[in-house]
Design a protein around this motif. Structure first.
Motif, PDB file in Angstrom:
ATOM      1  N   GLY A 113     -10.879  -3.795   6.259  1.00  0.00           N
ATOM      2  CA  GLY A 113     -10.175  -3.527   4.990  1.00  0.00           C
ATOM      3  C   GLY A 113     -10.699  -2.395   4.146  1.00  0.00           C
ATOM      4  O   GLY A 113     -10.975  -2.589   2.959  1.00  0.00           O
ATOM      5  N   PRO A 114     -10.801  -1.178   4.701  1.00  0.00           N
ATOM      6  CA  PRO A 114     -11.202  -0.071   3.820  1.00  0.00           C
ATOM      7  C   PRO A 114     -10.052   0.475   2.955  1.00  0.00           C
ATOM      8  O   PRO A 114     -10.293   1.167   1.984  1.00  0.00           O
ATOM      9  N   TYR A 115      -8.805   0.200   3.334  1.00  0.00           N
ATOM     10  CA  TYR A 115      -7.623   0.650   2.567  1.00  0.00           C
ATOM     11  C   TYR A 115      -7.553   2.170   2.440  1.00  0.00           C
ATOM     12  O   TYR A 115      -7.131   2.694   1.401  1.00  0.00           O
TER      13      TYR A 115
ATOM     14  N   ARG B  98      -9.679  -6.831  -8.192  1.00  0.00           N
ATOM     15  CA  ARG B  98      -9.899  -8.268  -7.998  1.00  0.00           C
ATOM     16  C   ARG B  98      -9.314  -9.136  -9.107  1.00  0.00           C
ATOM     17  O   ARG B  98      -9.288  -8.718 -10.269  1.00  0.00           O
TER      18      ARG B  98
ATOM     19  N   LEU C 116      -8.056  -9.771  -3.754  1.00  0.00           N
ATOM     20  CA  LEU C 116      -8.312  -8.318  -3.793  1.00  0.00           C
ATOM     21  C   LEU C 116      -7.097  -7.541  -3.303  1.00  0.00           C
ATOM     22  O   LEU C 116      -6.506  -7.875  -2.256  1.00  0.00           O
ATOM     23  N   HIS C 117      -6.722  -6.484  -4.049  1.00  0.00           N
ATOM     24  CA  HIS C 117      -5.748  -5.477  -3.603  1.00  0.00           C
ATOM     25  C   HIS C 117      -4.439  -6.081  -3.085  1.00  0.00           C
ATOM     26  O   HIS C 117      -3.906  -5.647  -2.060  1.00  0.00           O
TER      27      HIS C 117
ATOM     28  N   HIS D 231      -5.643   4.362  -2.983  1.00  0.00           N
ATOM     29  CA  HIS D 231      -6.998   4.096  -2.513  1.00  0.00           C
ATOM     30  C   HIS D 231      -7.524   5.201  -1.590  1.00  0.00           C
ATOM     31  O   HIS D 231      -8.220   4.925  -0.612  1.00  0.00           O
TER      32      HIS D 231
ATOM     33  N   TYR E 194      -9.898   7.959  -0.120  1.00  0.00           N
ATOM     34  CA  TYR E 194     -11.323   8.311  -0.125  1.00  0.00           C
ATOM     35  C   TYR E 194     -11.391   9.824   0.039  1.00  0.00           C
ATOM     36  O   TYR E 194     -10.778  10.380   0.963  1.00  0.00           O
TER      37      TYR E 194
ATOM     38  N   LEU F 180     -18.254  -9.118  -8.183  1.00  0.00           N
ATOM     39  CA  LEU F 180     -17.540  -7.966  -8.735  1.00  0.00           C
ATOM     40  C   LEU F 180     -16.391  -8.352  -9.670  1.00  0.00           C
ATOM     41  O   LEU F 180     -15.419  -7.617  -9.829  1.00  0.00           O
TER      42      LEU F 180
ATOM     43  N   ASP G  64     -19.489   0.891  -7.579  1.00  0.00           N
ATOM     44  CA  ASP G  64     -18.246   0.173  -7.262  1.00  0.00           C
ATOM     45  C   ASP G  64     -17.824  -0.545  -8.546  1.00  0.00           C
ATOM     46  O   ASP G  64     -17.844  -1.767  -8.634  1.00  0.00           O
TER      47      ASP G  64
ATOM     48  N   GLN H 215     -11.611   3.006 -10.966  1.00  0.00           N
ATOM     49  CA  GLN H 215     -12.610   2.405 -10.085  1.00  0.00           C
ATOM     50  C   GLN H 215     -13.261   3.548  -9.313  1.00  0.00           C
ATOM     51  O   GLN H 215     -12.600   4.233  -8.533  1.00  0.00           O
TER      52      GLN H 215
ATOM     53  N   TYR I  38     -15.668   4.216  -6.540  1.00  0.00           N
ATOM     54  CA  TYR I  38     -16.241   3.461  -5.420  1.00  0.00           C
ATOM     55  C   TYR I  38     -16.787   4.476  -4.426  1.00  0.00           C
ATOM     56  O   TYR I  38     -16.083   5.415  -4.043  1.00  0.00           O
TER      57      TYR I  38
ATOM     58  N   PHE J 100     -19.162   0.163   1.650  1.00  0.00           N
ATOM     59  CA  PHE J 100     -18.939  -0.768   2.766  1.00  0.00           C
ATOM     60  C   PHE J 100     -18.614  -0.038   4.071  1.00  0.00           C
ATOM     61  O   PHE J 100     -18.427  -0.673   5.102  1.00  0.00           O
TER      62      PHE J 100
ATOM     63  N   GLU K 160      -9.950   5.460  -8.157  1.00  0.00           N
ATOM     64  CA  GLU K 160      -8.707   4.691  -8.198  1.00  0.00           C
ATOM     65  C   GLU K 160      -8.360   4.452  -9.663  1.00  0.00           C
ATOM     66  O   GLU K 160      -8.968   3.599 -10.312  1.00  0.00           O
TER      67      GLU K 160
HETATM   68  C1  GAL Z   1     -12.473  -0.891  -3.551  1.00  0.00           C
HETATM   69  C2  GAL Z   1     -13.308  -1.996  -4.094  1.00  0.00           C
HETATM   70  C3  GAL Z   1     -14.464  -2.249  -3.142  1.00  0.00           C
HETATM   71  C4  GAL Z   1     -13.934  -2.531  -1.759  1.00  0.00           C
HETATM   72  C5  GAL Z   1     -12.974  -1.426  -1.347  1.00  0.00           C
HETATM   73  C6  GAL Z   1     -12.278  -1.704  -0.039  1.00  0.00           C
HETATM   74  O1  GAL Z   1     -11.378  -0.651  -4.387  1.00  0.00           O
HETATM   75  O2  GAL Z   1     -13.769  -1.642  -5.379  1.00  0.00           O
HETATM   76  O3  GAL Z   1     -15.263  -3.305  -3.589  1.00  0.00           O
HETATM   77  O4  GAL Z   1     -13.302  -3.788  -1.742  1.00  0.00           O
HETATM   78  O5  GAL Z   1     -11.958  -1.278  -2.304  1.00  0.00           O
HETATM   79  O6  GAL Z   1     -13.157  -1.811   1.019  1.00  0.00           O
END
Ligand code: GAL
Length: 390
Positions: A109-111, A122, A146-147, A221, A223, A253, A287, A326, A328, A332, A354
């Motif tokens: 789940g990196p989105y 969250r 989440l998300h 989301h 990166y 979080l 984060d 956000q 981040y 992860f 974000e």
């Molecule tokens: C971000 C969140 C992180 C992590 C990431 C997805 O938006 O702040 O904690 O969940 O998404 O891996």
């Protein structure tokens, strides 16, 4: 200093590029550098069941490109020039949409690049109440929601329409989220418009309406890594965030309700700092949601953040009308995924900015409201503007 930057760069949210726009239905364009804006479409077949998955490429006259798939409204690629005029990738993602559908990808789940919703970020224990009614959402992140849940907007196939103008290339994406989807009340009619301008700006306009009171918090989301040819990670990127406070969170979080000052802490990005300079002092890495120092009136975009990559000279500015962001730092990411150019996405290889409302707002009476009611419209705009400095 940050406030000065913000007021100097204030832009009206409704600023529109002029030029006659024609809606295209046929695929008559090619993906070659061109003197005009181009939007091209490629069908990828029915990757997820019945709906057709497509890839769209927006290209401006200088050759900058943005690729977006209607699966998850994901921005899969953004190519922008560096200080020597060489175009290169600035986001994390995959060339093949199938790579967003693997079990590894879905479970981790990196989105990457997706639109997340209905509620980006969250919600504590997946619970909230609205107008006396309790709602329960999926808990897909430890004890929390989440998300958008198990199958949020990042995993939906959106209906796409490309719009090509003289000075802009646009993609309009629509998704109708049924009443009760992922536990959220009300049918949410959602649209996202991505626009690439000739000023190397990616403008994202979000819009939603509902037939029952509900909650909404949409964001993108993506990166970013503005120096992928030379940087092992983004720790040398210099970041400014126009925010004097941040949202304090607990171990899962979830906000404590406090909005402490950044002054004298590693959270202070009111002047430029390298991401890596103080990241070791923040448990887990950055984060958190920063609370913007808003200097504009409603409807105005203001400069929320600015990032400079010294190695490439690329600069990215984030203009928005949202109350927070956000930030981040890809904490992860663990090297599981190889993306553009065969690069391995290790910890801190990319960062996200974000723009959004604060996490868990439905349970935090002191935070700005995320409630959307019938007869009103959720509307928000964020611009990622790319340039270079020597
Ligand atoms: C971000 C969140 C992180 C992590 C990431 C997805 O938006 O702040 O904690 O969940 O998404 O891996």
């Amino acid at each position: 200093m940050a406030a000065v930057l913000a007021s100097a760069l204030m832009l009206p949210a409704c600023r529109q590029n002029t030029g006659s726009e024609t809606q295209e239905t046929a695929d008559t364009t090619t993906n070659q550098p061109t003197a005009t804006m181009k939007v091209t479409r490629e069908s990828l077949g029915t990757l997820t069941g019945n709906a057709e998955v497509e890839m769209y490429t927006l290209r401006n006259t200088s050759g900058a490109t943005v690729k977006i798939t209607n699966y998850g409204a994901i921005v899969t690629s953004i190519q922008m020039p560096d200080k020597n005029g060489n175009f290169g990738e600035v986001v994390l993602g995959f060339g093949n949409v199938k790579d967003y559908l693997t079990n590894d990808y879905l479970s981790s789940g990196p989105y990457f690049g997706a639109v997340v919703g209905r509620y980006g970020n969250r919600i504590a224990k997946g619970r909230f109440s609205l107008e006396g009614q309790q709602y329960t959402l999926a808990t897909n992140n430890g004890p929390n929601h989440l998300h958008g849940g198990l199958k949020g907007f990042d995993k939906k196939v959106w209906q796409a329409q490309k719009i090509q103008g003289d000075t802009t290339a646009k993609l309009h994406l629509m998704y109708r989220s049924p009443d009760g989807e992922e536990g959220y009340p009300g049918t949410l009619q959602t649209s996202i418009t991505y626009t690439l301008t000739d000023n190397n700006e990616l403008r994202i306009e979000y819009q939603a309406t509902t037939d029952k009171p509900t909650i909404v918090n949409l964001t993108n989301h993506s990166y970013f890594n503005l120096a992928q040819d030379s940087a092992a990670n983004v720790l040398d990127h210099q970041v400014t965030i126009n925010a004097g406070r941040y949202v304090a969170v607990d171990k899962t979080l979830i906000p404590t309700g406090q909005l402490p000052s950044v002054k004298g802490t590693p959270m202070d990005f009111t002047t430029p700092h390298a991401i890596g300079e103080r990241i070791g002092k923040v448990e887990g890495g950055y984060d958190h949601t920063w609370v913007f120092d808003r200097t504009g009136s409603d409807g105005d975009l203001f400069l929320g953040a600015r990032v400079v990559a010294p190695a490439s000279g690329r600069v990215m500015e984030v203009l928005t009308d949202q109350p927070g962001v956000q930030f981040y730092t890809g904490n992860f990411l663990n090297g599981t995924f190889r993306g553009h150019g065969g690069r391995t996405y290790v910890k801190n290889y990319g960062f996200c900015l974000e723009t959004q409302h604060f996490p868990d707002s439905p349970n935090q009476p002191g935070f700005p409201s995320v409630v959307l009611r019938p007869g009103t419209s959720y509307q928000t705009t964020t611009v990622y503007r790319f340039s270079v400095q020597q």
